[in-house]
Design an enzyme around this catalytic site. Structure first.
Site, PDB file in Angstrom:
ATOM      1  N   SER A 133      42.170  38.495  21.240  1.00 26.46           N
ATOM      2  CA  SER A 133      40.730  38.640  21.091  1.00 26.46           C
ATOM      3  C   SER A 133      40.441  40.116  20.856  1.00 26.46           C
ATOM      4  CB  SER A 133      40.043  38.193  22.385  1.00 26.46           C
ATOM      5  OG  SER A 133      38.706  38.646  22.430  1.00 26.46           O
ATOM      6  N   TYR A 146      38.187  38.013  31.570  1.00 31.23           N
ATOM      7  CA  TYR A 146      38.669  37.505  30.273  1.00 31.23           C
ATOM      8  C   TYR A 146      39.415  38.617  29.525  1.00 31.23           C
ATOM      9  CZ  TYR A 146      38.565  35.759  25.465  1.00 31.23           C
ATOM     10  OH  TYR A 146      38.915  35.370  24.196  1.00 31.23           O
TER      11      TYR A 146
END
Ligand code: NDP
Length: 273
Positions: A133, A146
């Protein structure tokens, strides 16, 4: 020519589903794993075989890899993709939820790498594509757990790349920015499960502002295409960041340094007003 074999995790929706379908269209035989079998059945075809899978379950992973080896004899491509985003502040996300985040996003990827590598080493070839990501290189308020999980994926990938290079195995990272899938709605659902005191209300509002662009963001096809490119083209980039916001955020963090970047993010989240 023998048909190439791919294993895609998290194939019941979003990026994993688009990737499984694109690889299958291009002639790969794809083993598609996820927990929701009803969703996987929708993409079953001559080239897609759905398999029920929870990436936090060691036995399920070994069952899947053994099934692939006994039926097809090889694994050419592993796409580690199954994941979710635990939103919430570092103070308020429970340790149980934080463990769950790492169990799926980090140990899920690691388990699959450990399970396929002996086969790829034996066949002296293979591609491991780890979907990370933009948050694998930056971290912003509310995304801490995250981002930590994706930073860990990047560290594992950079290490294993050097370990297996001599065996003809490529390890590639694909770092999406905001992509329209089920991901953001699920993130917001999870955020609602975290109890935040009033003091954090501005942060929560800011998170919604950051994610408000999601409906206008590109769909998962661009990431599926990036996966296909990395497994079919010679000398693929080792970290492929797209769309532009993913690359731009990492460059901005590098150019601005930690303090100015943090200020810029807070400005975007309207925390300074
Ligand atoms: P989706 O929520 O649409 O898809 C996530 C997939 O992961 C689903 O198929 C889900 O299937 C699967 N999954 C989740 N938990 C498990 C589990 N324990 N075991 C097996 N499968 C699981 O999101 P995306 O397609 O967007 O996300 C895919 C990847 O892309 C993730 O790693 C995410 O971090 C990354 N990413 C996404 C971005 C975005 O903006 N969309 C941005 C940056 C990165 P099921 O529930 O059926 O098990």
């Amino acid at each position: 020519m023998t048909q190439r074999i791919a294993l895609v995790t998290g194939a019941s929706s979003g990026i994993g589903r688009a990737t499984a379908q694109l690889l299958a269209d291009r002639g790969y035989y794809v083993f598609a794993g996820a927990r929701r079998m009803d969703r996987l059945e929708q993409i079953r075809s001559a080239n897609i075989e759905p398999i029920e899978l929870d990436v936090s379950d060691d036995h399920a992973i070994h069952r899947m890899v053994n099934h692939i080896i006994s039926n097809r004899g090889r694994i050419d491509v592993l796409v580690n993709n199954a994941g979710f985003g635990q939103l919430g502040t570092i103070e308020c996300v429970s340790m149980e939820a934080a463990h769950r985040q790492f169990e799926v996003n980090v140990f899920g990827y690691a388990r699959f790498m450990q399970a396929v590598l002996p086969h790829m080493r034996k066949q002296k070839s293979g591609h491991i594509v780890n979907i990370t990501s933009v948050m694998g290189r930056i971290s912003t308020p509310g995304f801490g757990w995250y981002a930590a999980s994706k930073h860990a994926v990047e560290a594992l990938s950079d290490a294993v790349r050097g370990e297996v290079m001599d065996f003809g195995i490529e390890v590639v990272l694909i770092a999406p920015g905001l992509i329209k899938t089920e991901f953001v709605p699920k993130q917001l659902d999870l955020l609602r499960t975290v109890a935040h005191p009033l003091a954090y209300q501005k942060i929560l509002k800011g998170l919604h502002i950051l994610l408000a662009n999601e409906p206008k963001s590109p769909g998962p096809a661009i990431i599926a295409q990036a996966v296909l490119d990395t497994v079919t083209k010679p000398n693929p980039p080792i970290r492929y960041a797209l769309p532009l916001d993913s690359k731009a955020s990492v460059i901005a963090r590098w150019l601005l340094g930690a303090r100015l970047f943090a200020r810029a993010v807070r400005h975007q989240m309207k925390l300074n007003f």
